[in-house]
Design a protein around this motif. Structure first.
Motif, PDB file in Angstrom:
ATOM      1  N   VAL A 283      52.606  10.620  27.873  1.00  0.00           N
ATOM      2  CA  VAL A 283      53.353   9.314  27.787  1.00  0.00           C
ATOM      3  C   VAL A 283      54.335   9.264  26.797  1.00  0.00           C
ATOM      4  O   VAL A 283      54.059   9.291  25.388  1.00  0.00           O
ATOM      5  CB  VAL A 283      52.153   8.320  27.560  1.00  0.00           C
ATOM      6  CG1 VAL A 283      52.990   6.746  27.664  1.00  0.00           C
ATOM      7  CG2 VAL A 283      51.068   8.254  28.676  1.00  0.00           C
ATOM      8  N   LYS A 298      51.195  -0.134  23.700  1.00  0.00           N
ATOM      9  CA  LYS A 298      51.648   0.133  25.315  1.00  0.00           C
ATOM     10  C   LYS A 298      51.308   1.443  25.601  1.00  0.00           C
ATOM     11  O   LYS A 298      50.711   1.608  26.820  1.00  0.00           O
ATOM     12  CB  LYS A 298      53.179  -0.309  25.487  1.00  0.00           C
ATOM     13  CG  LYS A 298      53.429   0.026  27.100  1.00  0.00           C
ATOM     14  CD  LYS A 298      54.911  -0.554  27.059  1.00  0.00           C
ATOM     15  CE  LYS A 298      55.571  -0.111  28.604  1.00  0.00           C
ATOM     16  NZ  LYS A 298      56.883  -0.330  28.792  1.00  0.00           N
ATOM     17  N   GLU A 302      48.186   3.104  28.260  1.00  0.00           N
ATOM     18  CA  GLU A 302      48.884   4.024  29.504  1.00  0.00           C
ATOM     19  C   GLU A 302      48.117   5.264  29.306  1.00  0.00           C
ATOM     20  O   GLU A 302      47.626   5.918  30.362  1.00  0.00           O
ATOM     21  CB  GLU A 302      50.454   4.250  29.405  1.00  0.00           C
ATOM     22  CG  GLU A 302      50.967   5.057  30.604  1.00  0.00           C
ATOM     23  CD  GLU A 302      50.698   4.316  31.774  1.00  0.00           C
ATOM     24  OE1 GLU A 302      50.647   4.825  32.756  1.00  0.00           O
ATOM     25  OE2 GLU A 302      50.622   3.038  31.862  1.00  0.00           O
ATOM     26  N   GLU A 305      44.353   5.078  30.171  1.00  0.00           N
ATOM     27  CA  GLU A 305      44.034   4.899  31.662  1.00  0.00           C
ATOM     28  C   GLU A 305      44.381   6.203  32.457  1.00  0.00           C
ATOM     29  O   GLU A 305      43.593   6.616  33.092  1.00  0.00           O
ATOM     30  CB  GLU A 305      45.311   3.900  32.047  1.00  0.00           C
ATOM     31  CG  GLU A 305      45.056   3.622  33.741  1.00  0.00           C
ATOM     32  CD  GLU A 305      46.076   2.692  33.905  1.00  0.00           C
ATOM     33  OE1 GLU A 305      46.249   2.286  35.235  1.00  0.00           O
ATOM     34  OE2 GLU A 305      46.902   2.041  33.191  1.00  0.00           O
ATOM     35  N   GLN A 306      45.485   6.877  32.166  1.00  0.00           N
ATOM     36  CA  GLN A 306      45.687   8.247  32.511  1.00  0.00           C
ATOM     37  C   GLN A 306      44.512   9.305  32.600  1.00  0.00           C
ATOM     38  O   GLN A 306      44.150  10.232  33.346  1.00  0.00           O
ATOM     39  CB  GLN A 306      47.047   8.718  32.219  1.00  0.00           C
ATOM     40  CG  GLN A 306      47.919   7.732  32.725  1.00  0.00           C
ATOM     41  CD  GLN A 306      48.491   7.670  34.076  1.00  0.00           C
ATOM     42  OE1 GLN A 306      48.021   8.630  35.002  1.00  0.00           O
ATOM     43  NE2 GLN A 306      48.885   6.444  34.690  1.00  0.00           N
ATOM     44  N   ARG A 507      57.971   5.365  32.240  1.00  0.00           N
ATOM     45  CA  ARG A 507      56.944   4.946  33.049  1.00  0.00           C
ATOM     46  C   ARG A 507      57.338   3.372  33.559  1.00  0.00           C
ATOM     47  O   ARG A 507      57.810   2.616  32.687  1.00  0.00           O
ATOM     48  CB  ARG A 507      55.475   5.250  32.928  1.00  0.00           C
ATOM     49  CG  ARG A 507      54.967   6.597  32.560  1.00  0.00           C
ATOM     50  CD  ARG A 507      53.973   6.602  32.003  1.00  0.00           C
ATOM     51  NE  ARG A 507      53.812   8.031  31.437  1.00  0.00           N
ATOM     52  CZ  ARG A 507      52.809   8.887  32.163  1.00  0.00           C
ATOM     53  NH1 ARG A 507      52.094   8.447  33.468  1.00  0.00           N
ATOM     54  NH2 ARG A 507      52.524  10.090  31.632  1.00  0.00           N
TER      55      ARG A 507
END
Length: 699
Positions: A283, A298, A302, A305-306, A507
């Motif tokens: 990310v 942030k 992300e 989650e990935q 993203r």
């Protein structure tokens, strides 16, 4: 570097160079206002400004792939400003670094081949002002590219800036992976001969101890379960540690998750304690502002989650490795700890908590960590750092074979999308970007194939709007436009077909972040080879029936395309299709006749063979009754086979031998019937005579 217009700048570039670019110029492709004023004779007092120039020799930018963002530098107030491309400036810095490296190497190793070349003044032996020529330009460089800068235009400009006359291009790697390899490299210093190997890095020791303890616990648990189930213990999968790599600069932030496997001792490869690095997710965000650490929450959300999507069975990270300057690492570690503390508070009361909390070890690295790791990766690519393994050949013999010291499975830090236009490139007719290579896609990726046909383009054009979304409807309408009747429509649609590539590194669902890559392509148009030399442009283009476009993506964001077509125009393709259809049906018909002819011939020959066999058997029955040949079917079949194609000779020989003419089987039957009738008539006549005689006697 390589940017086509200032509006394509990422957030970091806009923040850094915004003051050098007039606001009215940010979304424009025309020449810089200051440049125009200078050409008109006005005095330009700005020392540095940004403008767009055309590399194809045009007087002004045309909004195509030949446009480049350039720097206008005022070196002297009495002279015009100097225009230089960013990649040219970077190329000068790279040349200076190469020369410095060469000089340091020659100083440390005066007996080396490179030192001899420097002292001789180059390959031709001529002295060049004591500088040793420019042999240092052949040294292959290596670059660690941040994830938020992996754009096709940027990386290509970097390759051009690092150009080498030796043909050996630069070694390009993602910066987070270089940091990971650098964090695993043992500290500088070799142990004396006979002494144990030097201790590994902090990260290596942490991973080794964690893997050892986790594996031991897994073996113990398996043995316990096997004892309760009264079975032998099974094989336990080795523990795979998850490591997060975090780096931040004033331009952006990078967070990367990797799994590190295949431990290898210093006797195999000292520089690479682990032989495999599998990237899970990366990310990256370019940041335009004074506080890039504000992006940490942030980016962490992300990344978490990935990881949950890609490897849901993975445990919490074994370690978080920071890289960069000492000051930035301290600030980053503090920001990461704050986020982990929040995760811990939110997850301790949840059954689905993945274990992310402030207890995760944060490992800091030396400021040269990225450089060290990049050197190891480049040495591995060039075969300087390698691992020799034994490979069994086809003859079952083991032979040594060299392999990379560390194998890296990268993921994409950018997304690639495509857009179509069936109306000659009209601005309001482009389809929405369709992603073909998404973030975290395993790279190198591709080739991704896109099929273009003139019939489908004609169906889109006839439908109006932006095209047909329903694939079934598209196929049906395309079939109706095939054949000779649809040639004009297909030709017009093929010449209007356009294709465009997009790329982005941030993203999110914001389509405004897509950056156009290259010029618009015309996949169903090609230049006519028989046109006059003076003709050019669209008048010199002819439409082709079909084409296949292959798109590939490298690990650092370079996009490669390959257009495959047979070069047939629509008329030629229609004729070829018609001829192919006729040829296909002709081939089918010919095959049926050919094979059917053999079947008919075989059937007829078999019937004739059986007829002649019965003819011979009938002949022997009447001409040589009660002989050995009478009723011998094998002998009859042999004679028919022996005299195949010369039956007349067989019949003559039989007639000459037995003195009886050869007849067909049914002819003998007819004679027997006629003879039986004659015998019956004769018997009736005899009966009549006997009655008369009786009457006479009686008389």
């Amino acid at each position: 570097m390589g940017t086509r217009k200032p509006s394509d700048f990422n957030a970091a570039a806009k923040f850094t160079y915004g003051k050098y670019t007039p606001k009215s110029y940010n979304n424009s492709t025309t020449s810089s206002p200051q440049l125009i004023a200078e050409e008109d004779g006005a005095t330009n007092t700005t020392l540095l400004s940004i403008k767009t120039i055309a590399m194809d020799g045009s007087a002004s930018p045309n909004g195509d792939d030949f446009d480049r963002v350039a720097l206008s530098i005022k070196l002297n107030s009495k002279k015009k400003a100097m225009t230089i491309l960013p990649e040219e400036a970077v190329g000068l810095l790279i040349a200076q670094v190469k020369k410095s490296v060469r000089d340091e190497f020659v100083k440390d190793f005066p007996e080396s081949e490179l030192a001899n070349e420097s002292s001789n003044g180059g390959d031709d032996g001529e002295e060049e002002e004591g500088e040793g020529g420019e042999s240092y330009m052949d040294l292959p460089p290596a670059f660690a590219i941040p994830g938020w800068a992996t754009l096709d235009s940027t990386v290509e400009a970097l390759i051009d800036a690092a150009g080498s006359s030796s043909g050996c291009g630069p070694s390009l790697h993602q910066r987070s992976i270089a940091a990971c390899v650098g964090a695993l490299v043992p500290p500088v210093g070799m142990a004396p001969k006979g002494a144990p190997a030097p201790a590994g890095s902090k990260l290596q020791e942490l991973l080794s101890e964690t893997m050892k303890s986790k594996d031991a616990a897994a073996v113990k648990e398996e043995a316990k379960e096997a004892a309760l189930a009264r079975r032998d213990p099974g094989q336990v999968d080795p523990f795979v540690p998850l490591v997060l790599l975090a780096g931040v600069t004033n331009e952006g932030i990078e967070l990367t998750a990797v799994q590190i496997t295949k431990p290898q001792g210093p006797d195999k490869e000292l520089h690479c304690p682990f032989g495999n690095i599998n990237v899970i997710s990366s990310v990256c965000y370019a940041y335009g502002g004074d506080d890039p650490l504000s992006m940490v929450p942030k980016a962490m959300d992300e990344l978490r989650e990935q990881i949950g999507i890609a490897v849901p069975e993975s445990e919490e990270p074994t370690a978080i490795v920071t890289y960069g300057s000492v000051g930035s690492q301290k600030k980053l570690a503090k920001a990461v700890t704050s986020v982990l503390t929040k995760y811990g508070k939110e997850g301790k009361d949840s059954d689905d908590w993945d274990g992310w909390d402030e207890d995760i070890t944060i490992v800091s690295t030396d400021r040269g960590c990225v450089s060290m790791g990049l050197a190891v990766l480049a040495a591995s690519v060039h075969g300087r750092v390698k691992l020799v393994v034994s490979v069994k050949g086809t003859d079952d013999k083991l032979r040594p074979k060299a392999k990379l010291g560390v194998a890296v499975q990268d993921v994409a830090t950018c997304a690639v999308a495509v857009s179509f236009n069936y109306f000659g490139g009209a601005d309001n007719k482009w389809t929405e970007p369709k992603v073909i290579f998404d973030f975290d896609r395993r790279v190198p990726a591709g080739p991704y194939q896109i099929d273009f046909t003139a019939a489908e383009c004609a169906a889109h054009l006839a439908n109006g709007g932006k095209g047909i979304e329903d694939e079934v409807e598209l196929i049906e309408k395309a079939k109706n436009l095939e054949g000779s009747r649809g040639i004009p429509d297909r030709e017009a649609a093929a010449l209007k077909c356009r294709f465009r590539l997009y790329q982005k590194t941030s993203r999110g669902d914001d389509d405004s972040e897509w950056i156009r890559v290259g010029n618009d392509m015309k996949p169903l148009s090609m230049e006519h080879s028989q046109k006059d030399e003076g003709e050019s442009g669209d008048d010199n283009m002819v439409a082709i029936e079909s084409a296949v476009l292959e798109i590939s993506l490298s690990s650092v964001g370079i996009i490669t395309t390959k257009l495959i077509t047979n070069g047939e125009t629509i008329v030629q393709a229609t004729k070829s299709a018609r001829n192919s259809k006729l040829l296909r049906w002709g081939t089918i018909l010919g095959s049926v006749l050919f094979i059917g002819g053999f079947l008919v011939k075989s059937y007829v020959e078999e019937r004739i063979f059986e007829r002649d066999t019965q003819r011979v058997l009938a002949y022997y029955k009447h001409a040589a009754a009660n002989s050995f040949h009478d009723g011998d079917e094998r002998q009859a079949r042999y004679l028919v086979w022996k005299y195949k194609g010369k039956k007349d000779a067989l019949w003559r020989r039989l007639e000459a031998k037995y003195g009886v003419p050869v007849k067909h089987a049914w002819e003998w039957d007819d004679e027997e019937e006629d003879g039986a009738k004659d015998d019956d008539e004769a018997a009736e006549d005899l009966d009549d005579g006997e009655e008369d005689e009786g009457k006479g006697e009686e008389l």
